[in-house]
Scaffold this motif. Structure first.
Motif, PDB file in Angstrom:
ATOM      1  N   ARG A 264      -3.889   2.292 -13.525  1.00  0.00           N
ATOM      2  CA  ARG A 264      -2.837   1.739 -12.656  1.00  0.00           C
ATOM      3  C   ARG A 264      -3.199   2.124 -11.214  1.00  0.00           C
ATOM      4  NH1 ARG A 264      -1.801  -0.354 -16.689  1.00  0.00           N
ATOM      5  NH2 ARG A 264       0.188  -0.677 -17.769  1.00  0.00           N
ATOM      6  N   ILE A 265      -2.852   1.247 -10.283  1.00  0.00           N
ATOM      7  CA  ILE A 265      -3.002   1.538  -8.855  1.00  0.00           C
ATOM      8  C   ILE A 265      -1.635   1.347  -8.210  1.00  0.00           C
ATOM      9  CG2 ILE A 265      -4.110   0.904  -6.683  1.00  0.00           C
ATOM     10  CD1 ILE A 265      -6.396  -0.305  -8.373  1.00  0.00           C
ATOM     11  N   ILE A 266      -1.065   2.416  -7.692  1.00  0.00           N
ATOM     12  CA  ILE A 266       0.223   2.340  -6.998  1.00  0.00           C
ATOM     13  C   ILE A 266      -0.067   2.239  -5.510  1.00  0.00           C
ATOM     14  CG2 ILE A 266       2.416   3.501  -6.546  1.00  0.00           C
ATOM     15  CD1 ILE A 266       1.994   5.023  -9.208  1.00  0.00           C
ATOM     16  N   GLU A 267       0.339   1.136  -4.899  1.00  0.00           N
ATOM     17  CA  GLU A 267       0.039   0.912  -3.488  1.00  0.00           C
ATOM     18  C   GLU A 267       1.291   1.141  -2.647  1.00  0.00           C
ATOM     19  OE1 GLU A 267      -3.752  -2.065  -3.532  1.00  0.00           O
ATOM     20  OE2 GLU A 267      -1.796  -2.975  -3.161  1.00  0.00           O
ATOM     21  N   THR A 268       1.210   2.138  -1.782  1.00  0.00           N
ATOM     22  CA  THR A 268       2.335   2.406  -0.894  1.00  0.00           C
ATOM     23  C   THR A 268       2.340   1.368   0.229  1.00  0.00           C
ATOM     24  OG1 THR A 268       1.035   3.910   0.489  1.00  0.00           O
ATOM     25  CG2 THR A 268       2.199   4.870  -1.379  1.00  0.00           C
ATOM     26  N   ASN A 269       3.523   1.023   0.694  1.00  0.00           N
ATOM     27  CA  ASN A 269       3.604  -0.039   1.712  1.00  0.00           C
ATOM     28  C   ASN A 269       3.310   0.472   3.122  1.00  0.00           C
ATOM     29  OD1 ASN A 269       5.973   1.445   1.584  1.00  0.00           O
ATOM     30  ND2 ASN A 269       7.206  -0.182   2.468  1.00  0.00           N
ATOM     31  N   ILE A 270       3.161   1.792   3.269  1.00  0.00           N
ATOM     32  CA  ILE A 270       2.743   2.363   4.561  1.00  0.00           C
ATOM     33  C   ILE A 270       1.610   3.356   4.303  1.00  0.00           C
ATOM     34  CG2 ILE A 270       4.982   2.124   5.690  1.00  0.00           C
ATOM     35  CD1 ILE A 270       5.307   5.202   5.163  1.00  0.00           C
ATOM     36  N   ALA A 271       0.836   3.678   5.331  1.00  0.00           N
ATOM     37  CA  ALA A 271      -0.241   4.655   5.186  1.00  0.00           C
ATOM     38  C   ALA A 271       0.350   6.039   4.947  1.00  0.00           C
ATOM     39  CB  ALA A 271      -1.128   4.654   6.420  1.00  0.00           C
ATOM     40  N   GLY A 272       1.165   6.500   5.896  1.00  0.00           N
ATOM     41  CA  GLY A 272       1.973   7.696   5.690  1.00  0.00           C
ATOM     42  C   GLY A 272       1.288   9.039   5.773  1.00  0.00           C
ATOM     43  N   GLY A 273      -0.027   9.103   5.866  1.00  0.00           N
ATOM     44  CA  GLY A 273      -0.714  10.386   5.825  1.00  0.00           C
ATOM     45  C   GLY A 273      -0.692  11.133   7.145  1.00  0.00           C
ATOM     46  N   ARG A 274      -0.387  12.427   7.100  1.00  0.00           N
ATOM     47  CA  ARG A 274      -0.394  13.275   8.294  1.00  0.00           C
ATOM     48  C   ARG A 274      -0.847  14.676   7.899  1.00  0.00           C
ATOM     49  NH1 ARG A 274       2.843  10.913  12.288  1.00  0.00           N
ATOM     50  NH2 ARG A 274       4.287   9.314  11.551  1.00  0.00           N
ATOM     51  N   ASP A 275      -1.714  15.266   8.707  1.00  0.00           N
ATOM     52  CA  ASP A 275      -2.028  16.685   8.584  1.00  0.00           C
ATOM     53  C   ASP A 275      -2.346  17.102   7.146  1.00  0.00           C
ATOM     54  OD1 ASP A 275      -2.407  19.269   9.461  1.00  0.00           O
ATOM     55  OD2 ASP A 275      -0.315  19.836   9.124  1.00  0.00           O
ATOM     56  N   ASN A 276      -3.202  16.365   6.473  1.00  0.00           N
ATOM     57  CA  ASN A 276      -3.664  16.680   5.119  1.00  0.00           C
ATOM     58  C   ASN A 276      -2.557  16.666   4.061  1.00  0.00           C
ATOM     59  OD1 ASN A 276      -6.237  16.881   6.116  1.00  0.00           O
ATOM     60  ND2 ASN A 276      -6.206  19.099   6.290  1.00  0.00           N
ATOM     61  N   TYR A 277      -1.496  15.917   4.331  1.00  0.00           N
ATOM     62  CA  TYR A 277      -0.529  15.627   3.270  1.00  0.00           C
ATOM     63  C   TYR A 277       0.043  14.246   3.537  1.00  0.00           C
ATOM     64  CZ  TYR A 277       3.710  16.172   6.109  1.00  0.00           C
ATOM     65  OH  TYR A 277       4.699  15.999   7.039  1.00  0.00           O
ATOM     66  N   ASN A 278       0.646  13.679   2.501  1.00  0.00           N
ATOM     67  CA  ASN A 278       1.181  12.328   2.610  1.00  0.00           C
ATOM     68  C   ASN A 278       2.483  12.269   1.816  1.00  0.00           C
ATOM     69  OD1 ASN A 278       1.695   9.494   2.167  1.00  0.00           O
ATOM     70  ND2 ASN A 278      -0.420   9.078   2.753  1.00  0.00           N
ATOM     71  N   GLN A 279       3.607  12.344   2.541  1.00  0.00           N
ATOM     72  CA  GLN A 279       4.909  12.403   1.889  1.00  0.00           C
ATOM     73  C   GLN A 279       5.198  11.161   1.060  1.00  0.00           C
ATOM     74  OE1 GLN A 279       6.973  15.158   1.874  1.00  0.00           O
ATOM     75  NE2 GLN A 279       8.000  13.999   0.263  1.00  0.00           N
ATOM     76  N   ARG A 280       4.762   9.999   1.530  1.00  0.00           N
ATOM     77  CA  ARG A 280       5.045   8.779   0.779  1.00  0.00           C
ATOM     78  C   ARG A 280       4.322   8.794  -0.567  1.00  0.00           C
ATOM     79  NH1 ARG A 280       7.243   4.081   2.333  1.00  0.00           N
ATOM     80  NH2 ARG A 280       8.571   5.583   3.407  1.00  0.00           N
ATOM     81  N   GLN A 281       3.058   9.276  -0.581  1.00  0.00           N
ATOM     82  CA  GLN A 281       2.348   9.357  -1.847  1.00  0.00           C
ATOM     83  C   GLN A 281       2.981  10.411  -2.761  1.00  0.00           C
ATOM     84  OE1 GLN A 281      -1.943   9.514  -1.689  1.00  0.00           O
ATOM     85  NE2 GLN A 281      -2.068   7.986  -0.051  1.00  0.00           N
TER      86      GLN A 281
ATOM     87  N   PRO B 133      -5.909  -7.269 -12.500  1.00  0.00           N
ATOM     88  CA  PRO B 133      -5.278  -6.698 -11.297  1.00  0.00           C
ATOM     89  C   PRO B 133      -3.783  -6.968 -11.217  1.00  0.00           C
ATOM     90  CG  PRO B 133      -7.343  -7.785 -10.741  1.00  0.00           C
ATOM     91  CD  PRO B 133      -7.056  -8.122 -12.176  1.00  0.00           C
ATOM     92  N   ASN B 134      -3.339  -8.085 -11.748  1.00  0.00           N
ATOM     93  CA  ASN B 134      -1.903  -8.395 -11.711  1.00  0.00           C
ATOM     94  C   ASN B 134      -1.089  -7.397 -12.522  1.00  0.00           C
ATOM     95  OD1 ASN B 134      -2.232 -10.735 -10.129  1.00  0.00           O
ATOM     96  ND2 ASN B 134      -2.805 -11.929 -11.946  1.00  0.00           N
ATOM     97  N   GLU B 135      -1.720  -6.863 -13.547  1.00  0.00           N
ATOM     98  CA  GLU B 135      -1.056  -5.860 -14.372  1.00  0.00           C
ATOM     99  C   GLU B 135      -1.305  -4.452 -13.842  1.00  0.00           C
ATOM    100  OE1 GLU B 135      -1.157  -4.226 -19.010  1.00  0.00           O
ATOM    101  OE2 GLU B 135      -2.352  -5.966 -18.413  1.00  0.00           O
ATOM    102  N   THR B 136      -2.462  -4.268 -13.216  1.00  0.00           N
ATOM    103  CA  THR B 136      -2.893  -2.934 -12.803  1.00  0.00           C
ATOM    104  C   THR B 136      -2.251  -2.481 -11.496  1.00  0.00           C
ATOM    105  OG1 THR B 136      -5.008  -3.258 -13.899  1.00  0.00           O
ATOM    106  CG2 THR B 136      -4.923  -1.554 -12.218  1.00  0.00           C
ATOM    107  N   ILE B 137      -2.198  -3.370 -10.519  1.00  0.00           N
ATOM    108  CA  ILE B 137      -1.724  -2.989  -9.184  1.00  0.00           C
ATOM    109  C   ILE B 137      -0.201  -3.067  -9.136  1.00  0.00           C
ATOM    110  CG2 ILE B 137      -1.784  -3.538  -6.730  1.00  0.00           C
ATOM    111  CD1 ILE B 137      -4.605  -4.649  -7.178  1.00  0.00           C
ATOM    112  N   ILE B 138       0.407  -1.947  -8.781  1.00  0.00           N
ATOM    113  CA  ILE B 138       1.867  -1.829  -8.721  1.00  0.00           C
ATOM    114  C   ILE B 138       2.278  -1.605  -7.274  1.00  0.00           C
ATOM    115  CG2 ILE B 138       3.859  -0.484  -9.499  1.00  0.00           C
ATOM    116  CD1 ILE B 138       2.096   0.455 -11.865  1.00  0.00           C
ATOM    117  N   LYS B 139       3.201  -2.404  -6.812  1.00  0.00           N
ATOM    118  CA  LYS B 139       3.719  -2.209  -5.450  1.00  0.00           C
ATOM    119  C   LYS B 139       4.636  -1.000  -5.442  1.00  0.00           C
ATOM    120  CE  LYS B 139       6.126  -4.545  -1.663  1.00  0.00           C
ATOM    121  NZ  LYS B 139       5.133  -4.095  -0.668  1.00  0.00           N
TER     122      LYS B 139
END
Length: 922
Positions: free
Chosen positions: A625-642, A757-763
């Motif tokens: 599965r690939i979970i794609e976040t709608n924003i990049a969100g990464g800061r200072d070696n962490y990513n709250q959205r992920q 990909p339609n099954e694998t990629i999750i928004k």
């Protein structure tokens, strides 16, 4: 001066032969000996009364070891065949029986190389001040909490005897790898084996220094256990070391599981030693292990006789796995061909009827070339027309132009159909051979008989041993007895030398997870053994050298003229051996893989192992599965959205058993924050820390929104993917670029290629009002600012202002009595300054403000304070201190506070819940 002979005469009374040191000459006759003594008297002795041993050779400048201990009195040996006499100048010993307990070694003449390498190691340690146990992440700075004092290793290096030629260290530094005379024992495999594991055991027991490359899931521990079993049968000792305690104790646990725990001593650090002796149980061998001498001999013969039968079975078993992998690849390729080059069934039926010859997949390839677009655009030659008719039975030549567009597609489809059919037929033939030859039953019998041999040897060994009391303080003083009771010693690399008496050499050393072991610790361990087996994987993560040690190593490298093979910074012990010996070191690849879903390990196999792995696992489910976040969100070696997306996905899909989930990332800061948020049971850690471990489900957070050198390290990605047994999930920004040739890019492409990909990629499910602040929403944000330019404050505050005024307070009737004010001063809220420190009072009176104050319109009572925290600004240490003061002040006056971080989510829900609670609505 050495005598040219020695003589033993039979004592008339005791009838024992006694050494006579005062014999001057001996004359041999047909029937006996004329012996003249130093006092001039001569006597005749019959042949049955005399044992005469002429001098075979003399060796000078030697080291003499008796029972492993250096005899420092003598440096010359006279060899008389059965007996030896030791000498130094005019002093000599009585004759000593020449047996395996006596070792004669030539004193090393050239020790310059040894001095240079060891001094290089010492200076690195002195300058760096420590060597780290753990692998550090890229962002680690300052002193690692797991660093140990360099004094331990320095003492070990100072204790190394550079004249010692018996140790593996001597050969390693001299760059030689002599063959050893392995006992002609029947090798056993009580823990099971396959083709490459069997070869690995054979190789390691016949080489001084050898390598076992064990990619993930290929049975490294099983191979180590079989090596141990054979060494015990051969009455040898072995130390197993690693930087990773889990890897070492995994060996101990497996031995205990099968009833062999009595052979192991877990030593190493002082705490480990004390724990071992405190909890040491009486060594009682299972009575069921007893085997009669006749049966033991018969069992060894059965194991030996099974060898050739199993060799062919292993070949067929591997061939079956390879064919199944080829079938899977072909079916995936065909599915893509059918999607990209569809062929109508009616056209296919028509073209099938045009052909009157039986094809195979090879002739199909030739036909494809014959019907290439170039040929179809031009008139076919007479020869090609004849080929179509005679080779392929294509008599209706007019239809070639009629179906010119469909023909090439048809031939492509036909190739895959025939190729897949051919593989399936081969699979059937191999399966029939394995069934007909009782492959499973033969292997099972081979393992059981090997186990019987091992059990019988252990029973005899431990029934014969005397009971001896050992403790942590005195076991080294009686180490000869101790090692007979515990021939297998476990230790961390750094503390092996402190676990044994000075000068003791194990017969074998096994270094596990060797890609993470640096060459200084390895050298110290090498000095404590005769032979070495280095077990690891060059495609796994290597040790990381801290900057201080790196600077020191570079400084002293040139000074000591160090060969690249001994470069502390660039070489772990696995790569050092490869660099040093090249083709002169035997290396066996464990190729049969048993851990991961075949499609998961398929990526590692193609990308990192040159397709050399033989995948033995089977599964039909969808592993990616690939979970794609709608924003990049990464800061200072962490990513709250992920972090949020990972937490949400785990709680939604694995509530039945959180323990089967492992969340991994390249950065320590990210996984520490992730672990705090995950449900109990789910585990988060860095990829480095997960090396050597596994989970049913692995969720990999890229953290960053761009593929950089650190997160795209091939070893890092290989370890990340191969931790997953059944499912591998990637959490990444939807906007992440995936350049060709990058490891992450190729991983994502592989996932999409092998699955739908339609099954694998999750928004991603997590959204926030602050998403407008990220570059993915540049156009929307610009429009938003222009339409609200009359509202003051930061962009984040502007967003919350709109949310409060236009959504929450205006659309919810329960909040009809609530209003808000911006930038409200703390000084206007506080009435009593008694509870506060002088520093807090200054803070209150320094125009400090609350971003939003929600209050009751009726009596102006403050109800809820809201602070908007921009993550970049609020990660600042000074701002953190100010935030902490504000938190304490508001708590002291009893005003609830809600902090909204710009990398958070569900702000509207959180405000409604906090306001409702503050109003006492629930």
């Amino acid at each position: 001066m050495a005598h040219q002979f020695i003589v033993y005469l039979k004592n008339k009374t005791s009838l024992k032969f006694e050494y006579k040191s005062d014999v001057s000459t001996v004359v041999c006759t047909d029937t006996g000996y004329h012996i003249t003594f130093n006092n001039g008297r001569s006597y005749y002795y019959g042949a049955d009364k005399v044992q005469y041993y002429p001098l075979v050779y003399r060796r000078e400048d030697v080291r003499i070891y008796e029972n492993g201990k250096l005899n420092k009195t003598y440096n010359t040996v006279d060899n008389y065949g059965r007996y030896l006499i030791f000498r130094h100048k005019n002093n000599c010993s009585f004759p000593i029986e020449n047996n395996a307990n006596v070792e004669i070694c030539t004193i090393k003449q050239n020790i310059d190389q040894a001095k240079s390498v060891i001094n290089y190691f010492k200076e690195i340690l002195k300058e760096s001040g420590g060597v780290s146990f753990d692998i550090q992440s890229e962002e680690t700075t300052g002193e690692n909490p797991n660093q140990i004092s360099a004094e331990i290793l320095l003492k070990a290096l100072n204790d190394i005897d550079i004249l010692e030629s018996r140790s593996a260290l001597s050969n390693y530094i001299d760059g030689i790898n002599p063959a050893i005379h392995a006992p002609k024992e029947t090798l056993i495999y009580p823990f099971g084996c396959n083709e490459s594991q069997k070869l690995a055991v054979e190789t390691t027991l016949s080489n001084n220094i050898s390598i076992v490359e064990g990619p993930p899931g290929t049975g490294k521990t099983q191979t180590i256990l079989n090596i141990i079993a054979n060494l015990i049968v051969q009455n040898k000792t072995v130390a197993i070391v690693s930087n990773n305690n889990a890897a070492v104790f995994n060996v101990s646990e497996k031995l205990a599981k099968y009833g062999y725990g009595m052979v192991v001593a877990s030593l190493g650090s002082k705490d480990n030693r004390n724990s071992f002796f405190k909890n040491r149980e009486e060594q009682i061998v299972n009575q069921d292990f007893e085997v009669s001498d006749d049966r033991l001999k018969q069992a060894k013969n059965e194991v030996r006789d099974s060898d050739s039968i199993l060799a062919k079975s292993f070949q067929y078993r591997n061939k079956l796995a390879i064919l199944k992998a080829e079938l899977s690849d072909a079916e995936i390729e065909f599915s893509h061909i059918k999607a990209e080059q569809p062929l109508k069934q009616d056209i296919k039926s028509v073209l099938n009827k045009k052909l009157y010859r039986k094809w195979n997949f090879r002739t199909t390839l030739k036909l494809k070339n014959l019907l290439s677009p170039i040929n179809l655009e031009n008139k076919l030659s007479i020869i090609n027309k004849l080929r179509l008719v005679l080779q392929y039975g294509f008599f209706d030549l007019k239809s070639i132009r009629q179906y010119s567009e469909e023909l090439s597609v048809y031939v492509n489809h036909k190739f895959y159909e025939l190729y897949i059919a051919k593989i399936k037929n081969e699979i059937l033939n191999v399966e029939n051979w394995l069934a007909a030859n009782n492959e499973e039953a033969n292997l099972k019998q081979f393992i059981e008989t090997s186990k019987e041999v091992f059990n019988g040897v252990l029973f005899e060994k431990y029934n014969r041993l005397d009971k001896v009391a050992f403790n942590a303080e005195d076991y080294r003083d009686q180490f000869d007895d101790f090692i007979k009771h515990y021939p297998v010693v476990l230790s961390a690399t750094v503390s092996l030398h402190t676990s044994v008496p000075k000068g003791y050499l194990f017969d074998y050393l096994i270094i596990d997870e060797s890609s993470q072991v640096d060459i200084i610790k390895s050298a110290v361990c090498f000095s404590r053994c005769r032979n070495v087996v280095v077990v690891g994987d060059s495609m796994q993560l290597a040790h990381i050298v801290d900057k201080q040690s790196k600077d020191a190593a570079e400084q002293f490298h040139a000074k000591h003229n160090i060969s690249p093979a001994y470069d502390y910074v660039k070489q772990n012990i696995l790569n050092s051996l490869k660099s040093l010996y090249r083709d002169n070191v035997k290396s066996v690849l464990l190729k049969e893989h048993y851990r991961c879903h075949p499609t998961i390990i398929g990526f590692c196999n193609k990308k990192y192992y040159d397709n050399k792995l033989v995948i033995m696992t089977h599964a039909d489910n969808h592993p990616f599965r690939i979970i794609e976040t709608n924003i990049a969100g990464g800061r200072d070696n962490y990513n709250q959205r992920q972090i949020d997306e990972t937490d949400f996905y785990i709680r939604k899909h694995y509530a039945a058993d959180f323990k089967k989930v492992g969340a991994i990332a390249p950065y320590r800061k990210h996984v520490d924050m992730l672990q705090k948020q995950l449900p109990d049971g789910a585990e988060a850690d860095t990829i480095h820390k997960f090396q050597g471990r596994e989970k049913e489900v692995i969720i990999f957070n890229t953290v960053k929104n761009k593929i950089g050198t650190f997160i795209d390290n091939p070893n890092l990605i290989n370890v990340a993917v191969s931790r997953a047994i059944k499912e591998f999930i990637v959490v990444k920004p939807a906007s992440m670029d995936l350049p060709h040739g990058t490891n992450i890019g190729d991983m994502i492409r592989y996932i999409c290629y092998t699955t739908d990909p339609n099954e694998t990629i999750i928004k991603g499910c997590i959204c926030s009002v602050f998403d407008l602040l990220y570059k993915e929403y540049n156009k929307a944000f610009t429009s938003f600012r222009l339409s609200n330019k009359n509202i003051r404050g930061s962009a984040a505050e502007l967003i919350i202002h709109k949310l409060l005024s236009e959504n929450i307070l205006s659309n919810n009737t329960q909040f009809s009595s609530i209003d808000m004010v911006r930038e409200y001063r703390l000084n206007d809220l506080v009435r009593d300054f008694q509870p506060f420190s002088e520093d807090e009072i200054r803070f209150i009176r320094s125009n400090s403000r609350i971003d939003f104050l929600l209050y009751n319109k009726i009596d102006k009572t403050p109800v809820l304070a809201i602070e908007v925290d921009g993550v970049v600004f609020h990660d600042n240490e000074l701002q953190k201190e100010r935030d902490s003061k504000k938190n304490h002040i508001l708590a002291a006056i009893g005003l609830p506070l809600l902090r909204l971080s710009t990398d958070g989510h569900h702000e509207e829900t959180r405000i409604i819940e906090s306001l409702s609670a503050a109003m006492g609505l629930y």
